[in-house]
Design a protein around this motif. Sequence first.
Motif, PDB file in Angstrom:
ATOM      1  N   GLY A  84     -40.455 -11.573   8.776  1.00  0.00           N
ATOM      2  CA  GLY A  84     -40.087 -10.847   9.986  1.00  0.00           C
ATOM      3  C   GLY A  84     -38.777 -11.299  10.596  1.00  0.00           C
ATOM      4  O   GLY A  84     -38.596 -11.229  11.825  1.00  0.00           O
ATOM      5  N   LYS A  85     -37.833 -11.707   9.757  1.00  0.00           N
ATOM      6  CA  LYS A  85     -36.530 -12.175  10.237  1.00  0.00           C
ATOM      7  C   LYS A  85     -35.419 -11.277   9.712  1.00  0.00           C
ATOM      8  O   LYS A  85     -35.607 -10.482   8.801  1.00  0.00           O
ATOM      9  CB  LYS A  85     -36.290 -13.622   9.796  1.00  0.00           C
ATOM     10  CG  LYS A  85     -37.357 -14.606  10.252  1.00  0.00           C
ATOM     11  CD  LYS A  85     -37.492 -14.656  11.766  1.00  0.00           C
ATOM     12  CE  LYS A  85     -38.560 -15.636  12.217  1.00  0.00           C
ATOM     13  NZ  LYS A  85     -38.813 -15.580  13.676  1.00  0.00           N
TER      14      LYS A  85
ATOM     15  N   GLU B 279     -24.394 -19.404   8.735  1.00  0.00           N
ATOM     16  CA  GLU B 279     -24.093 -20.827   8.889  1.00  0.00           C
ATOM     17  C   GLU B 279     -24.901 -21.666   7.904  1.00  0.00           C
ATOM     18  O   GLU B 279     -24.431 -22.678   7.388  1.00  0.00           O
ATOM     19  CB  GLU B 279     -24.379 -21.267  10.327  1.00  0.00           C
ATOM     20  CG  GLU B 279     -23.414 -20.699  11.350  1.00  0.00           C
ATOM     21  CD  GLU B 279     -21.972 -21.077  11.041  1.00  0.00           C
ATOM     22  OE1 GLU B 279     -21.701 -22.272  10.783  1.00  0.00           O
ATOM     23  OE2 GLU B 279     -21.114 -20.168  11.048  1.00  0.00           O
ATOM     24  N   ALA B 280     -26.134 -21.251   7.631  1.00  0.00           N
ATOM     25  CA  ALA B 280     -26.977 -21.965   6.668  1.00  0.00           C
ATOM     26  C   ALA B 280     -26.353 -21.949   5.278  1.00  0.00           C
ATOM     27  O   ALA B 280     -26.420 -22.936   4.534  1.00  0.00           O
ATOM     28  CB  ALA B 280     -28.377 -21.341   6.629  1.00  0.00           C
TER      29      ALA B 280
ATOM     30  N   ASP C  63     -37.330 -19.689  15.724  1.00  0.00           N
ATOM     31  CA  ASP C  63     -35.927 -19.330  15.490  1.00  0.00           C
ATOM     32  C   ASP C  63     -35.539 -19.494  14.034  1.00  0.00           C
ATOM     33  O   ASP C  63     -34.572 -18.873  13.575  1.00  0.00           O
ATOM     34  CB  ASP C  63     -35.026 -20.191  16.378  1.00  0.00           C
ATOM     35  CG  ASP C  63     -35.300 -19.948  17.851  1.00  0.00           C
ATOM     36  OD1 ASP C  63     -34.854 -18.901  18.366  1.00  0.00           O
ATOM     37  OD2 ASP C  63     -35.988 -20.769  18.479  1.00  0.00           O
ATOM     38  N   SER C  64     -36.256 -20.343  13.321  1.00  0.00           N
ATOM     39  CA  SER C  64     -36.031 -20.511  11.888  1.00  0.00           C
ATOM     40  C   SER C  64     -37.330 -20.948  11.237  1.00  0.00           C
ATOM     41  O   SER C  64     -38.224 -21.485  11.890  1.00  0.00           O
ATOM     42  CB  SER C  64     -34.927 -21.541  11.616  1.00  0.00           C
ATOM     43  OG  SER C  64     -35.282 -22.817  12.118  1.00  0.00           O
TER      44      SER C  64
ATOM     45  N   ALA D 159     -35.339 -18.616   6.657  1.00  0.00           N
ATOM     46  CA  ALA D 159     -35.203 -17.307   7.288  1.00  0.00           C
ATOM     47  C   ALA D 159     -34.859 -17.466   8.759  1.00  0.00           C
ATOM     48  O   ALA D 159     -35.292 -18.418   9.415  1.00  0.00           O
ATOM     49  CB  ALA D 159     -36.476 -16.488   7.121  1.00  0.00           C
ATOM     50  N   GLY D 160     -34.069 -16.531   9.283  1.00  0.00           N
ATOM     51  CA  GLY D 160     -33.655 -16.545  10.682  1.00  0.00           C
ATOM     52  C   GLY D 160     -32.779 -15.344  10.961  1.00  0.00           C
ATOM     53  O   GLY D 160     -32.821 -14.338  10.243  1.00  0.00           O
ATOM     54  N   THR D 161     -31.936 -15.443  11.973  1.00  0.00           N
ATOM     55  CA  THR D 161     -31.019 -14.358  12.287  1.00  0.00           C
ATOM     56  C   THR D 161     -29.905 -14.304  11.244  1.00  0.00           C
ATOM     57  O   THR D 161     -29.679 -15.258  10.486  1.00  0.00           O
ATOM     58  CB  THR D 161     -30.388 -14.548  13.669  1.00  0.00           C
ATOM     59  OG1 THR D 161     -29.594 -15.753  13.651  1.00  0.00           O
ATOM     60  CG2 THR D 161     -31.450 -14.660  14.756  1.00  0.00           C
TER      61      THR D 161
END
Length: 358
Positions: free
Chosen positions: A53-54, A227-228, A200-201, A219-221
């Motif tokens: 769900g990200k 950045e990851a 958030d992650s 997973a995240g925005t």
Amino acid sequence: MSSTSFIDLRSDTVTKPTAEMRQAMFEAEVGDDVYGDDPTVLKLQDMAAKLLGKQAALFVPSGTMANLICVLNHCSQFGSEMILGDESHIHLFEQGGCSTLGRVHLRTVPTQQDGTLRIQDIEQRIRTVKDDAHFPRTKLVCLENTHNRMGGKVLTVEYIQSVGQLCQQYGIKLHMDGARLMNAAVELDVDPAVLVECCDSVSLCLSKGLAAPMGSLIAGTEEFIREARRLRKVLGGGLRQVGIVAAAGIVALTQMPKLLKLDHQHAKLLAQGLAKLPGCKIDPEKDVQTNIVFFEIDSQKIQIDASAVAQSLEVQHGILIGVSGKWKCRLLTHYMITKENVEYVLEQMKNVFEKNRI
């Protein structure tokens, strides 16, 4: 005796790729993932983002790297601090990478027997005075689901949401070490995305109960994943034709979760059998929720310690188990462990205990 002859309960990391995974790896369409053009990796990352769900996801070589990237990403400001459990995997088993490489200060909270951190304990450790030069700045809270050291305990949706609300209140981020998140989702019968909705992650391991040969996902925005990707590169995790292993990851996400419930049943069966052995301390109903089984040896009834039990099982019976302390053993079930294997292990464990009764 070859390694394949052992009944290996040391960890679910010992799982070997399935025949379907091997075929998928053989046929995988590949590209150069550092350039971002490996189609199989892109497919896996898209699947993972939707599953969790990200907005976006990123494939990385290991769970340790996944957690490290997330912490460094959230705590990029000099003098940052993260709050996490004193029994968490990040704190105990990842070589202090957050401090060593990221100069992030770790502030621990007592881990409860159910794997949770008390909300009041977290709140008391949040540095609320941001302009006080004496203290680091609290940037992040980390949770773990399922919780390894607490015996595979599951964090509920309601609990995670309560921590998420606290983080929002204080303007800090929430990371989920979800190495075995799919075990938690299966046990609770909820979508993984629901479990990490307020996070958030999240990191998710493919090479434990899901049986892929390597790899984890973050997973995240979209901004977080951009950045990851940079952090993955500087840590040496930028791989080339990684679609070969990502293909196994796709099978892991689509085919293996449906087998995890059986792993949990085998763990419960194992725990119930162990509870009947004199000198073996375990409460199957209280202690075992997913695929991790810890038990303690009663030194007043059994004259050998955990290491000796493990050695006896390995040498005499071809059974491998983990040792987590002088009197504590750890066993993990996975798709390669059958009901017949569990029954055999219990039979031989009974023999070892009976031979060494005081």
